[in-house]
Design a protein around this motif. Sequence first.
Motif, PDB file in Angstrom:
ATOM      1  N   ALA A  35       1.025  -1.098   0.058  1.00 30.46           N
ATOM      2  CA  ALA A  35       0.291   0.015   0.032  1.00 30.46           C
ATOM      3  C   ALA A  35       0.825   1.339  -0.178  1.00 30.46           C
ATOM      4  O   ALA A  35       2.040   1.418   0.656  1.00 30.46           O
ATOM      5  N   GLU A  36       0.575   2.085  -0.868  1.00 29.70           N
ATOM      6  CA  GLU A  36       1.314   3.506  -0.845  1.00 29.70           C
ATOM      7  C   GLU A  36       0.599   4.490  -0.295  1.00 29.70           C
ATOM      8  O   GLU A  36      -0.894   4.802  -0.406  1.00 29.70           O
ATOM      9  N   PHE A  37       1.289   5.477   0.572  1.00 31.07           N
ATOM     10  CA  PHE A  37       0.703   6.695   1.152  1.00 31.07           C
ATOM     11  C   PHE A  37       0.716   7.830   0.278  1.00 31.07           C
ATOM     12  O   PHE A  37       1.880   8.176  -0.258  1.00 31.07           O
ATOM     13  N   THR A  65       8.446   1.971   4.666  1.00 36.37           N
ATOM     14  CA  THR A  65       9.472   2.934   3.927  1.00 36.37           C
ATOM     15  C   THR A  65       8.981   4.177   3.412  1.00 36.37           C
ATOM     16  O   THR A  65       7.757   4.213   2.882  1.00 36.37           O
ATOM     17  N   TRP A  66       9.647   5.206   3.816  1.00 38.11           N
ATOM     18  CA  TRP A  66       9.208   6.605   3.452  1.00 38.11           C
ATOM     19  C   TRP A  66      10.094   7.346   2.329  1.00 38.11           C
ATOM     20  O   TRP A  66      11.536   7.086   2.559  1.00 38.11           O
ATOM     21  N   SER A  67       9.677   7.910   1.477  1.00 32.27           N
ATOM     22  CA  SER A  67      10.500   8.786   0.548  1.00 32.27           C
ATOM     23  C   SER A  67      10.248  10.340   0.890  1.00 32.27           C
ATOM     24  O   SER A  67      11.038  11.025  -0.053  1.00 32.27           O
ATOM     25  N   ALA A  68       9.588  10.507   2.056  1.00 32.88           N
ATOM     26  CA  ALA A  68       9.492  11.975   2.153  1.00 32.88           C
ATOM     27  C   ALA A  68      10.256  12.022   3.534  1.00 32.88           C
ATOM     28  O   ALA A  68      10.466  10.994   4.454  1.00 32.88           O
ATOM     29  N   TRP A  73       8.481  20.334   3.330  1.00 30.50           N
ATOM     30  CA  TRP A  73       7.395  20.701   2.491  1.00 30.50           C
ATOM     31  C   TRP A  73       7.362  19.897   1.262  1.00 30.50           C
ATOM     32  O   TRP A  73       8.508  19.664   0.606  1.00 30.50           O
ATOM     33  N   ARG A  74       6.272  19.328   0.906  1.00 29.07           N
ATOM     34  CA  ARG A  74       6.191  18.392  -0.211  1.00 29.07           C
ATOM     35  C   ARG A  74       4.897  18.693  -0.937  1.00 29.07           C
ATOM     36  O   ARG A  74       3.834  19.206  -0.352  1.00 29.07           O
ATOM     37  N   GLU A  75       4.970  18.553  -2.280  1.00 32.45           N
ATOM     38  CA  GLU A  75       3.822  18.513  -3.163  1.00 32.45           C
ATOM     39  C   GLU A  75       3.049  17.386  -3.002  1.00 32.45           C
ATOM     40  O   GLU A  75       3.432  16.484  -2.441  1.00 32.45           O
ATOM     41  N   ARG A  76       2.052  17.170  -4.044  1.00 28.21           N
ATOM     42  CA  ARG A  76       1.159  15.969  -4.069  1.00 28.21           C
ATOM     43  C   ARG A  76       2.090  14.740  -4.546  1.00 28.21           C
ATOM     44  O   ARG A  76       3.309  14.765  -5.332  1.00 28.21           O
ATOM     45  N   GLY A  77       1.651  13.325  -4.248  1.00 34.14           N
ATOM     46  CA  GLY A  77       2.357  12.313  -4.873  1.00 34.14           C
ATOM     47  C   GLY A  77       2.565  11.431  -3.654  1.00 34.14           C
ATOM     48  O   GLY A  77       2.157  11.651  -2.446  1.00 34.14           O
ATOM     49  N   VAL A  78       3.292  10.083  -4.017  1.00 32.44           N
ATOM     50  CA  VAL A  78       3.379   9.045  -3.027  1.00 32.44           C
ATOM     51  C   VAL A  78       4.622   9.549  -2.232  1.00 32.44           C
ATOM     52  O   VAL A  78       5.615   9.963  -2.543  1.00 32.44           O
ATOM     53  N   ILE A 270      -4.514  12.636   2.982  1.00 32.75           N
ATOM     54  CA  ILE A 270      -3.409  11.449   2.837  1.00 32.75           C
ATOM     55  C   ILE A 270      -4.213  10.256   2.687  1.00 32.75           C
ATOM     56  O   ILE A 270      -5.204  10.172   3.764  1.00 32.75           O
ATOM     57  N   SER A 271      -4.060   9.370   1.768  1.00 37.84           N
ATOM     58  CA  SER A 271      -4.708   8.079   1.701  1.00 37.84           C
ATOM     59  C   SER A 271      -3.730   7.020   1.628  1.00 37.84           C
ATOM     60  O   SER A 271      -2.558   7.197   1.284  1.00 37.84           O
ATOM     61  N   LEU A 272      -4.124   5.923   1.664  1.00 34.07           N
ATOM     62  CA  LEU A 272      -3.343   4.544   1.746  1.00 34.07           C
ATOM     63  C   LEU A 272      -4.079   3.668   0.512  1.00 34.07           C
ATOM     64  O   LEU A 272      -5.006   3.330   0.659  1.00 34.07           O
ATOM     65  N   ASN A 273      -3.347   3.548  -0.468  1.00 37.79           N
ATOM     66  CA  ASN A 273      -3.958   3.120  -1.743  1.00 37.79           C
ATOM     67  C   ASN A 273      -3.396   1.653  -1.519  1.00 37.79           C
ATOM     68  O   ASN A 273      -1.993   1.440  -2.124  1.00 37.79           O
ATOM     69  N   LEU A 274      -4.085   0.345  -1.934  1.00 33.67           N
ATOM     70  CA  LEU A 274      -3.569  -0.960  -1.588  1.00 33.67           C
ATOM     71  C   LEU A 274      -3.582  -1.576  -3.105  1.00 33.67           C
ATOM     72  O   LEU A 274      -4.537  -1.614  -3.441  1.00 33.67           O
ATOM     73  N   THR A 275      -2.584  -2.590  -3.308  1.00 34.32           N
ATOM     74  CA  THR A 275      -2.707  -3.533  -4.256  1.00 34.32           C
ATOM     75  C   THR A 275      -2.268  -4.812  -3.667  1.00 34.32           C
ATOM     76  O   THR A 275      -1.235  -4.902  -2.920  1.00 34.32           O
TER      77      THR A 275
END
Length: 278
Positions: A35-37, A65-68, A73-78, A270-275
Motif C-alpha cells: 500500500a502506498e501513502f 518505507t518513506w520517500s518523504a 514541505w512536499r507537493e502531491r504524490g507518493v 493523505i490516503s493509503l492505496n492498496l494492491t
Amino acid sequence: MLSLDDRLRAALAEDIGRGDATTLATIPPEQTARAEFLLKEPGVPSGLAVAARVFALLDPGLRVTWSAREGEWRERGVIGSVTGPARPLLSGERVALNLLQRLSGIATLTQRHVDALGGGHTRLLDTRKTTPLWRDLEKEAVRQGGGTNHRAGLDDGILIKDNHVAAAGGITAAIQRARGHSYLLKVECEVPDVAGLEEALRAGADRVLLDNMSDDLLAEAVRVRDRLAPDVTLEASGNMTLERLPHVAASGVDFVSVGALTHSAPALDISLNLTLEN
C-alpha cells in the motif's frame, strides 16, 4: 505519562475491538499486499515514525518505507509505502492514517503561520490547547512545521492568566507570590492593556503576554517595554490570523502564540492505496 506504544495499543484496541470483522471475513491469512501513502494536497508530512510504529505493533512483518522526510514541505504524490501481510495492514490503516493526517495538518498549518511572520524577529509559539494524551506528538509536529513550543505542561513554567490575577488580588500580588514560590521557573503574566503591562514590568515579570491587543497597542507595548525593562520579552496572543501576522511581527513583539495550530488544524489529505501481491 503513558508510553507511545501504550497509547498506540489503546488506539488500536479502540478501533479493532474484538477483531476486524470485515478483514477477517474477506482476506485470507496468507494474503500479502503493498500500500502506498498518497499525499493528495501540498503540505508538511509529520508523524511518519508514529504511523510506521502502528503497523509494527500489529505485525513485525509489516515493512514501512518513506520517500518523504518529516518537516519538509512536499507537493502531491507518493510519500511512502507499507508491505507485508494484508490482514494487519488493513486493520492498522485507519489508526495510522488518523495520526498521520492529524500531525501533518498541524505541521502544515504551523508552516503557513511561520511563513506569514516573514522570517524576522518574531517567533511562533504553540499553546496547551492540544488533544489530551497526544500533546507530545502535536507539539513535535509544531516544531517540524517551524514553530516553537511554549510550556509542555503546568509544571515547567509559571503563566499567570486573568483568573490567577483575579484570585490573587491583582497583577503585582500574583507576580510577587509566584516569585516567592519558585526562583527556578520563569514568570510570565497576562495583561489586557498597556497599564497592566507597566504594572507587570515593575513587578518583575520575565515575560508579558499581551492579550487581545490591537496592532497599534502592540507597538505601543513594545515601546513601553523598551523604556522600562528592555530584557523582558513580549508575547502577543488572541485573534491571530494569517493575514494579521505580518502586522503583528511589524509591531516588534518577540513571540506570537496561536492556539489554532493544535486545536483547529485541518487534517492533511493523505490516503493509503492498496494492491494485492502474490
